[in-house]
Scaffold this active site. Structure first.
Site, PDB file in Angstrom:
ATOM      1  N   LYS A  36       0.845  -1.194   0.000  1.00  0.00           N
ATOM      2  CA  LYS A  36       0.000   0.000   0.000  1.00  0.00           C
ATOM      3  C   LYS A  36       0.883   1.247   0.000  1.00  0.00           C
ATOM      4  O   LYS A  36       0.628   2.204  -0.721  1.00  0.00           O
ATOM      5  CB  LYS A  36      -0.920   0.012   1.236  1.00  0.00           C
ATOM      6  N   GLU A  60      -7.838  -1.089  15.558  1.00  0.00           N
ATOM      7  CA  GLU A  60      -8.760  -0.744  14.479  1.00  0.00           C
ATOM      8  C   GLU A  60     -10.180  -1.052  14.957  1.00  0.00           C
ATOM      9  O   GLU A  60     -10.437  -2.156  15.427  1.00  0.00           O
ATOM     10  CB  GLU A  60      -8.421  -1.575  13.236  1.00  0.00           C
ATOM     11  N   ASP A  89      -7.892   2.926   4.843  1.00  0.00           N
ATOM     12  CA  ASP A  89      -8.578   1.656   5.050  1.00  0.00           C
ATOM     13  C   ASP A  89      -9.198   1.242   3.729  1.00  0.00           C
ATOM     14  O   ASP A  89      -9.853   2.046   3.059  1.00  0.00           O
ATOM     15  CB  ASP A  89      -9.656   1.756   6.137  1.00  0.00           C
ATOM     16  N   ASP A 171      -5.432  -8.863  -5.498  1.00  0.00           N
ATOM     17  CA  ASP A 171      -5.147  -8.441  -6.885  1.00  0.00           C
ATOM     18  C   ASP A 171      -5.297  -9.569  -7.912  1.00  0.00           C
ATOM     19  O   ASP A 171      -5.820  -9.333  -9.007  1.00  0.00           O
ATOM     20  CB  ASP A 171      -3.733  -7.841  -6.987  1.00  0.00           C
ATOM     21  N   LYS A 191      -2.206  -0.073 -12.615  1.00  0.00           N
ATOM     22  CA  LYS A 191      -3.116  -0.166 -11.465  1.00  0.00           C
ATOM     23  C   LYS A 191      -3.335   1.223 -10.856  1.00  0.00           C
ATOM     24  O   LYS A 191      -4.442   1.591 -10.492  1.00  0.00           O
ATOM     25  CB  LYS A 191      -2.561  -1.145 -10.420  1.00  0.00           C
ATOM     26  N   HIS A 196      -9.015   1.946  -6.764  1.00  0.00           N
ATOM     27  CA  HIS A 196      -9.696   2.584  -5.628  1.00  0.00           C
ATOM     28  C   HIS A 196      -8.722   3.473  -4.860  1.00  0.00           C
ATOM     29  O   HIS A 196      -9.037   4.586  -4.462  1.00  0.00           O
ATOM     30  CB  HIS A 196     -10.281   1.500  -4.713  1.00  0.00           C
TER      31      HIS A 196
HETATM   32  P1  ITT Z   1      -2.839  -1.249   7.215  1.00  0.00           P
HETATM   33  O1  ITT Z   1      -1.701  -1.503   8.148  1.00  0.00           O
HETATM   34  O2  ITT Z   1      -2.627  -0.033   6.364  1.00  0.00           O
HETATM   35  O3  ITT Z   1      -4.211  -1.242   7.895  1.00  0.00           O
HETATM   36  P2  ITT Z   1      -3.842  -3.648   5.881  1.00  0.00           P
HETATM   37  O4  ITT Z   1      -3.127  -4.684   5.064  1.00  0.00           O
HETATM   38  O5  ITT Z   1      -4.518  -4.115   7.158  1.00  0.00           O
HETATM   39  O6  ITT Z   1      -2.805  -2.482   6.187  1.00  0.00           O
HETATM   40  P3  ITT Z   1      -6.407  -2.664   4.825  1.00  0.00           P
HETATM   41  O7  ITT Z   1      -7.108  -2.942   6.114  1.00  0.00           O
HETATM   42  O8  ITT Z   1      -6.573  -1.309   4.206  1.00  0.00           O
HETATM   43  O9  ITT Z   1      -4.832  -2.909   4.921  1.00  0.00           O
HETATM   44  O10 ITT Z   1      -6.820  -3.693   3.707  1.00  0.00           O
HETATM   45  C1  ITT Z   1      -7.291  -4.963   4.062  1.00  0.00           C
HETATM   46  C2  ITT Z   1      -6.827  -6.005   3.085  1.00  0.00           C
HETATM   47  O11 ITT Z   1      -7.507  -5.831   1.842  1.00  0.00           O
HETATM   48  C3  ITT Z   1      -5.348  -5.979   2.743  1.00  0.00           C
HETATM   49  O12 ITT Z   1      -4.581  -6.636   3.706  1.00  0.00           O
HETATM   50  C4  ITT Z   1      -5.337  -6.684   1.396  1.00  0.00           C
HETATM   51  O13 ITT Z   1      -5.347  -8.101   1.557  1.00  0.00           O
HETATM   52  C5  ITT Z   1      -6.670  -6.254   0.793  1.00  0.00           C
HETATM   53  N1  ITT Z   1      -6.453  -5.118  -0.112  1.00  0.00           N
HETATM   54  C6  ITT Z   1      -6.547  -3.792   0.152  1.00  0.00           C
HETATM   55  N2  ITT Z   1      -6.239  -3.067  -0.928  1.00  0.00           N
HETATM   56  C7  ITT Z   1      -5.923  -3.955  -1.900  1.00  0.00           C
HETATM   57  C8  ITT Z   1      -5.491  -3.844  -3.226  1.00  0.00           C
HETATM   58  O14 ITT Z   1      -5.267  -2.665  -3.812  1.00  0.00           O
HETATM   59  N3  ITT Z   1      -5.264  -4.964  -3.906  1.00  0.00           N
HETATM   60  C9  ITT Z   1      -5.466  -6.173  -3.363  1.00  0.00           C
HETATM   61  N4  ITT Z   1      -5.845  -6.376  -2.116  1.00  0.00           N
HETATM   62  C10 ITT Z   1      -6.074  -5.274  -1.378  1.00  0.00           C
END
Ligand code: ITT
Length: 213
Positions: A36, A60, A89, A171, A191, A196
């Protein structure tokens, strides 16, 4: 860093530092997810905004909406580091599964992974899904500011990755309605032109750059 005996820092120190950070367009991105961070950095850098990763996971909250989770996390992070910051998020919401995994995306990815999602989707015709992202910015001056992004698409029948194994998370099983490739078959540049995350980060950058004029 100047710290008091109780490990807190003086407001004066933080305010001066925060002003310095704002003037120089450096923002902390609070995340434990390096993928990310890489995506956000490569969107913000060309817009003149430098972002640094700070892995400082707080609690969270549970919510159905990425806005509420992002705002809460940003507010909580600011009370700890007192510097201008963003958190993001994101989640994948699958229509036929009533929006699952949605706010549970991270947990679901860690546990059942993409194979588990494909199993749940076996024999399901309606494969519509949407990725949502909310960027929450927080500074002393502005308080919480939210920026949303979303992209519609579908869950593929199998996992599909590009040659260079790019992409992360869901992905390999998400194909946007704007093309034939999964996110994992796209280059980072591709991408980042439609995701998003791009929508949310781009809205944030437009707003942020206006604040500094
Ligand atoms: P943070 O420490 O930033 O919270 P996170 O991995 O927990 O990192 P999120 O809660 O925002 O991140 O996202 C939850 C999950 O959704 C993330 O672990 C990925 O598996 C999936 N995800 C989020 N954005 C994605 C993307 O662009 N492509 C693929 N999977 C994604």
């Amino acid at each position: 860093m100047l710290k008091n005996a109780d490990n807190s820092c003086d407001d004066y120190y933080y305010n001066v530092n925060a002003d310095f950070q704002i003037r120089n367009k450096i923002i902390l991105f609070i995340t434990g997810n390096f993928h990310k961070f890489e995506e956000v950095r490569s969107i913000l850098n060309p817009m003149g905004i430098t972002v640094g990763m700070l892995c400082m996971k707080g609690k969270e909250i549970q919510s159905d909406h990425t806005n509420e989770i992002a705002e809460n996390s940003a507010t909580e992070a600011f009370t700890r580091c007192h510097l201008p910051l963003i958190v993001e998020d994101a989640g994948l919401f699958i229509d036929a599964l009533g929006g699952f995994p949605g706010p549970y995306s991270a947990y679901v990815y860690k546990t059942i992974q993409n194979k588990g999602i494909l199993k749940l989707m076996e024999n399901i015709q309606n494969r519509k899904a949407t990725f949502y992202a909310t960027i929450a910015y927080y500074s002393q001056k502005t308080g919480p500011q939210l920026f949303e992004g979303k992209i519609e698409g579908k869950i593929t029948l199998t996992e599909r990755k590009g040659n260079d194994n790019s992409g992360f998370g869901f992905d390999p099983i998400f194909q946007s309605s704007q093309g034939e490739k999964t996110f994992a078959e796209m280059s980072l540049r591709e991408k980042n032109s439609l995701s998003h995350r791009f929508q949310a980060v781009n809205k944030f950058a437009q707003w942020y750059n206006k604040q500094l004029i």
